[in-house]
Design a protein around this motif. Structure first.
Motif, PDB file in Angstrom:
ATOM      1  N   LEU A 192       0.705  -1.085   0.141  1.00 49.17           N
ATOM      2  CA  LEU A 192      -0.365   0.062   0.145  1.00 49.17           C
ATOM      3  C   LEU A 192       0.775   1.434  -0.031  1.00 49.17           C
ATOM      4  CD1 LEU A 192      -3.106  -1.401   2.749  1.00 49.17           C
ATOM      5  CD2 LEU A 192      -3.262  -1.458   0.747  1.00 49.17           C
ATOM      6  N   LEU A 193       0.653   1.923  -0.950  1.00 45.44           N
ATOM      7  CA  LEU A 193       1.427   3.731  -1.038  1.00 45.44           C
ATOM      8  C   LEU A 193       0.508   4.066   0.642  1.00 45.44           C
ATOM      9  CD1 LEU A 193       1.456   4.228  -3.905  1.00 45.44           C
ATOM     10  CD2 LEU A 193       3.581   3.911  -2.565  1.00 45.44           C
ATOM     11  N   VAL A 194       1.094   4.992   1.398  1.00 49.66           N
ATOM     12  CA  VAL A 194       0.510   5.007   2.631  1.00 49.66           C
ATOM     13  C   VAL A 194       0.799   7.104   3.143  1.00 49.66           C
ATOM     14  CG1 VAL A 194       0.492   5.377   5.407  1.00 49.66           C
ATOM     15  CG2 VAL A 194       0.702   2.711   4.096  1.00 49.66           C
ATOM     16  N   VAL A 195       0.151   7.537   2.636  1.00 51.07           N
ATOM     17  CA  VAL A 195       0.333   8.575   2.978  1.00 51.07           C
ATOM     18  C   VAL A 195       0.170   8.871   4.750  1.00 51.07           C
ATOM     19  CG1 VAL A 195      -0.686  11.060   2.263  1.00 51.07           C
ATOM     20  CG2 VAL A 195      -0.990   9.185   1.294  1.00 51.07           C
ATOM     21  N   SER A 196       1.037  10.149   4.931  1.00 51.54           N
ATOM     22  CA  SER A 196       1.090  10.584   6.420  1.00 51.54           C
ATOM     23  C   SER A 196      -0.213  11.480   6.561  1.00 51.54           C
ATOM     24  CB  SER A 196       2.146  10.769   7.253  1.00 51.54           C
ATOM     25  OG  SER A 196       2.344  12.466   6.733  1.00 51.54           O
ATOM     26  N   ARG A 197      -0.263  11.682   7.993  1.00 49.85           N
ATOM     27  CA  ARG A 197      -1.327  12.400   8.356  1.00 49.85           C
ATOM     28  C   ARG A 197      -0.675  13.899   8.508  1.00 49.85           C
ATOM     29  NH1 ARG A 197      -2.573  10.772  14.507  1.00 49.85           N
ATOM     30  NH2 ARG A 197      -2.984   8.679  13.460  1.00 49.85           N
ATOM     31  N   ALA A 198       0.495  14.238   8.315  1.00 49.39           N
ATOM     32  CA  ALA A 198       1.557  15.432   8.682  1.00 49.39           C
ATOM     33  C   ALA A 198       1.525  15.858   6.899  1.00 49.39           C
ATOM     34  CB  ALA A 198       2.904  14.872   8.923  1.00 49.39           C
ATOM     35  N   LEU A 199       1.218  14.971   5.912  1.00 48.66           N
ATOM     36  CA  LEU A 199       1.206  15.225   4.451  1.00 48.66           C
ATOM     37  C   LEU A 199      -0.268  16.332   4.237  1.00 48.66           C
ATOM     38  CD1 LEU A 199       2.555  16.131   1.647  1.00 48.66           C
ATOM     39  CD2 LEU A 199       1.418  13.995   1.034  1.00 48.66           C
ATOM     40  N   VAL A 200      -1.351  14.925   4.750  1.00 43.66           N
ATOM     41  CA  VAL A 200      -2.528  15.475   4.190  1.00 43.66           C
ATOM     42  C   VAL A 200      -3.592  14.209   6.174  1.00 43.66           C
ATOM     43  CG1 VAL A 200      -5.007  14.452   2.946  1.00 43.66           C
ATOM     44  CG2 VAL A 200      -3.101  14.785   1.809  1.00 43.66           C
ATOM     45  N   PRO A 201      -4.264  15.342   6.423  1.00 45.59           N
ATOM     46  CA  PRO A 201      -4.968  15.110   7.796  1.00 45.59           C
ATOM     47  C   PRO A 201      -5.878  13.945   7.691  1.00 45.59           C
ATOM     48  CG  PRO A 201      -4.775  17.044   7.538  1.00 45.59           C
ATOM     49  CD  PRO A 201      -4.605  17.155   6.007  1.00 45.59           C
ATOM     50  N   LEU A 202      -5.962  12.891   8.427  1.00 43.70           N
ATOM     51  CA  LEU A 202      -7.412  12.163   8.797  1.00 43.70           C
ATOM     52  C   LEU A 202      -8.188  13.275   8.366  1.00 43.70           C
ATOM     53  CD1 LEU A 202      -5.047   9.605  11.588  1.00 43.70           C
ATOM     54  CD2 LEU A 202      -6.055   9.625   9.176  1.00 43.70           C
ATOM     55  N   GLU A 203      -8.520  14.064   9.160  1.00 43.44           N
ATOM     56  CA  GLU A 203     -10.017  14.839   8.717  1.00 43.44           C
ATOM     57  C   GLU A 203     -10.466  14.934   7.455  1.00 43.44           C
ATOM     58  OE1 GLU A 203      -8.218  15.266  12.885  1.00 43.44           O
ATOM     59  OE2 GLU A 203      -7.262  15.384  11.109  1.00 43.44           O
TER      60      GLU A 203
END
Length: 214
Positions: free
Chosen positions: A61-72
């Motif tokens: 899986l390519l995982v995007v961190s919440r620092a880059l795109v917030p979970l909200e």
């Protein structure tokens, strides 16, 4: 099993993120976002699977961190197969509390804006098992539980992974209490909530990963 081409799948996941608007949410152009992700292609191809795993497992899986795109912002971009209702975050997360559920240090999650999680299993065998016991079983296999970001990535790239009576906990993100984040289905949409670590649910397994890289 069907043949599997890791390069094609890598490109599909990148395109999925672009189509969903991740570059804009990250304050980047599509080209810059693709450039950010491009270095991960090598590590993925270096350990490429050649056959498609069974249902409930995926090679990476390519995982995007919440620092880059917030979970909200990431959760509402998820949907169930054949549905259009956006994913939601359960209201019993107090304001600002979700950000305090962080990845366990022993997972050694890469400190990168985007990274790869390998050999993902939604863990449906753990449906009906107490989460603490499931976590112990996963650790005994030299695997680690998925984080919230990894769970969101799982259903972003593979919406079919979240299915009725085959939902999953995300024990890799914790607040230091007895709550374990989880993804399940509510009103025709994915929902990010939490359950108690000592309470089993017949419809809730425990998702895990083989390892991670960047």
């Amino acid at each position: 099993m069907a043949d599997f081409d890791a390069g094609t799948e890598f490109d599909r996941q990148v395109q999925t993120l672009v189509d969903l608007g991740y570059p804009g949410l990250a304050g980047m152009t599509d080209t810059a976002f693709r450039g950010l992700v491009a270095p991960l292609r090598g590590p993925v191809l270096a350990r490429a699977a050649t056959t498609q795993p069974p249902t409930g497992r995926v090679p990476f899986l390519l995982v995007v961190s919440r620092a880059l795109v917030p979970l909200e912002e990431a959760v509402p971009l998820t949907t169930l197969v054949g549905k259009s209702s956006p994913g939601v975050i359960e209201r019993f997360y107090a304001p600002g509390e979700l950000e305090r559920f962080v990845s366990l240090k022993e997972l050694e999650v890469p400190e990168a804006d985007v990274y790869v999680a390998f050999d993902i299993d939604r863990g449906e065998e753990f449906c009906g098992v107490v989460p603490l016991d499931a976590l112990e079983a996963v650790a005994g296999r030299d695997r680690t539980p998925l984080t919230i970001e990894e769970g969101v990535a799982f259903i972003t790239h593979y919406p079919q992974a979240l299915a009725k009576n085959k939902c999953f906990s995300l024990g890799g993100s914790r607040l230091g209490d007895r709550r374990v984040p989880a993804l399940w289905i509510s009103k025709g949409a994915p929902k990010l909530g939490w359950c108690w670590e000592g309470n089993p649910h017949t419809w809730l397994g425990l998702a895990s990963a083989g390892d991670r890289g960047h």
